[in-house]
Enzyme design. Structure first.
Site, short mmCIF file in Angstrom:
data_model
loop_
_atom_site.label_atom_id
_atom_site.label_comp_id
_atom_site.label_asym_id
_atom_site.label_seq_id
_atom_site.Cartn_x
_atom_site.Cartn_y
_atom_site.Cartn_z
N HIS A 64 0.75 -1.25 0.12
CA HIS A 64 0.18 -0.11 0.18
C HIS A 64 0.71 1.18 -0.03
O HIS A 64 1.85 1.37 0.64
CB HIS A 64 -1.17 0.10 1.17
CG HIS A 64 -0.74 0.04 2.33
ND1 HIS A 64 -0.28 1.14 3.30
CD2 HIS A 64 -0.33 -0.93 3.34
CE1 HIS A 64 -0.06 0.92 4.48
NE2 HIS A 64 0.09 -0.38 4.73
N ASP A 177 5.54 1.92 7.08
CA ASP A 177 4.17 1.09 6.80
C ASP A 177 3.42 1.84 5.70
O ASP A 177 3.00 3.06 5.92
CB ASP A 177 3.53 1.16 7.99
CG ASP A 177 2.06 0.50 7.84
OD1 ASP A 177 1.76 -0.13 6.80
OD2 ASP A 177 1.11 0.54 8.95
N GLU A 207 -5.30 1.75 2.27
CA GLU A 207 -5.34 0.62 2.96
C GLU A 207 -5.63 0.92 4.34
O GLU A 207 -6.30 0.18 5.09
CB GLU A 207 -3.83 -0.08 2.94
CG GLU A 207 -3.84 -1.51 3.25
CD GLU A 207 -3.35 -1.51 5.06
OE1 GLU A 207 -3.30 -2.48 5.31
OE2 GLU A 207 -2.78 -0.34 5.46
N GLU A 208 -4.99 2.07 4.89
CA GLU A 208 -5.38 2.34 6.28
C GLU A 208 -6.47 2.48 6.60
O GLU A 208 -6.98 2.80 7.98
CB GLU A 208 -4.15 3.51 6.62
CG GLU A 208 -2.65 3.54 6.33
CD GLU A 208 -2.20 2.40 7.39
OE1 GLU A 208 -2.97 1.97 8.18
OE2 GLU A 208 -0.84 1.96 7.15
N ASP A 230 3.82 -6.22 3.53
CA ASP A 230 3.61 -4.85 4.22
C ASP A 230 4.57 -5.13 5.52
O ASP A 230 5.74 -5.73 5.57
CB ASP A 230 2.08 -5.26 4.90
CG ASP A 230 1.53 -4.06 5.22
OD1 ASP A 230 2.00 -3.03 5.91
OD2 ASP A 230 0.32 -3.81 4.99
N HIS A 318 2.68 3.25 13.00
CA HIS A 318 1.70 4.13 13.28
C HIS A 318 2.03 5.01 14.19
O HIS A 318 1.33 5.53 15.13
CB HIS A 318 0.60 3.34 13.82
CG HIS A 318 -0.36 2.63 12.41
ND1 HIS A 318 -1.58 2.62 12.40
CD2 HIS A 318 0.09 2.06 11.47
CE1 HIS A 318 -1.83 1.96 11.29
NE2 HIS A 318 -0.78 1.62 10.96
CO CO Z 1 -0.59 0.44 8.81
ZN ZN Z 2 0.55 -1.54 6.51
#
Ligand code: CO
Ligand code: ZN
Length: 347
Positions: A64, A177, A207-208, A230, A318
């Protein structure tokens, strides 16, 4: 470009979920020399296609392009910005962060502010300040000046973190990420000289916020096998118990057995493990992660697609800055390339 250089460029780019333009342009450019065709679909997924022989099995790789971030919600008459959160963000990591606001007229710098601790009451100081009590200060005098600087409701806001090398093959940067998944995918396509499969290298969007881009991309491609590239939580830091997060940085890619969105198809799981073993690529097995990846949606496409996930162990995901080991990314590339070579024998 080396894997590290590709990662650096992708990490420094801004791609708050739903506003992936900058990353998308890089992905098109990076994939182009190594595939037969690069397409952008209607929603904005990037699809690099490497043709195999006729009737070859179709492999979909998905990484992503989006990252967690913020969007401007309101601009006060004093020129401060209030914001909405895009993706899973812990309010505790927001305070005092430097951010970049992406406007049509370019990048603005700002800081996430709150009431200074000195003048907070005792009980205020103990509480987490939630995001709706925070604001972004871009140095504007008032609403008019903020508007003149280019800010508009809905502008995406990313963290202001630049890629940097620290320890031996260790790097810190923004949005690993899933820019590391994107970088691994580009590098894998570069090293994949000839393949009997037709490979779709897909940079997915949104994606998130619910694996959205992967859903439509997979519907269009309808692959025979799907692999999400990922990150996963590297739990080898103080305060994390082995049983909570057993995956470690420097120990190779994580092959997911099951997470909250996918139980890896047994054929895919044995393919990934066998190939890692045969090629002496270090790997770790992981189960029980509460999150999900693009593979969760790819697997439920039409009549179903056997899927798996290969993740790069990453610390502090994150949050504004995360950390990973380039050797883990390198071993992920090796695994992906070797897996693609093996697929025609098994699918
Ligand atoms: Co993520
Ligand atoms: Zn991810």
């Amino acid at each position: 470009m080396t894997l590290a250089e590709t990662l650096e460029k992708l990490s420094n780019a801004c791609g708050v979920t739903g506003r992936e333009e900058e990353v998308r342009n890089l992905m098109k450019k990076f994939l182009k020399p190594y595939v037969d065709e690069v397409k952008e679909d209607k929603l904005g997924n990037v699809i690099g296609i490497k043709q195999g022989m006729k009737n070859a099995p179709k492999v979909m790789l998905a990484a992503h392009m989006d990252e967690i971030g913020l969007l401007i919600k309101t601009i006060s008459k004093e020129g401060f910005l209030r914001f909405a959160k895009m993706g899973g963000i812990d309010d505790r990591i927001l305070l005092a962060q430097k951010v970049i606001v992406c406007t049509e007229r370019g990048i603005l710098h700002g800081i996430i502010g709150s009431k200074p601790p000195h003048i907070q009451k005792e009980e205020e100081r103990k509480k987490v300040i939630t995001y709706d009590d925070l604001f972004i200060d871009i140095g504007a005098r008032n609403l008019e000046e903020a508007k003149k600087m280019g800010v508009k409701i809905g502008n995406p806001i990313g963290f202001d973190i630049k890629f940097v090398k620290v320890g031996r093959n260790i790097v810190i940067g923004k949005a690993f990420d899933d820019r590391v998944g994107c970088a691994v995918m580009v590098e894998a396509m570069k090293r994949l000289k000839k393949t009997d499969c037709t490979v779709y290298a897909v940079g997915t969007i949104q994606e998130e916020v619910g694996l959205r881009g992967a859903t439509t991309a997979a519907f269009g491609i309808y692959p025979d096998i799907g692999i999400a590239l990922d990150v996963t939580i590297a739990g080898d830091v103080p305060g994390v118990k082995e049983a909570e997060a057993p995956i470690k940085m420097r120990k190779g890619p994580s092959i997911e057995v099951a997470d909250a969105g996918l139980i890896t198809h047994p054929k895919v799981l044995s393919l990934l493990i066998d190939v890692a073993e045969k090629n002496k690529i270090p790997y770790q097995l992981e189960t029980g992660l509460p999150g999900a990846t693009d593979a969760a949606r790819i697997s439920l496409t039409r009549e179903g697609v056997p899927c798996g996930v290969i993740s790069v162990p990453t610390r502090y995901i994150h949050s504004p800055a995360s950390m990973l080991c380039l050797d883990d990314a390198e071993n992920t590339v090796k695994l992906v390339v070797a897996v693609i070579q093996e697929i025609p024998k098994r699918f």
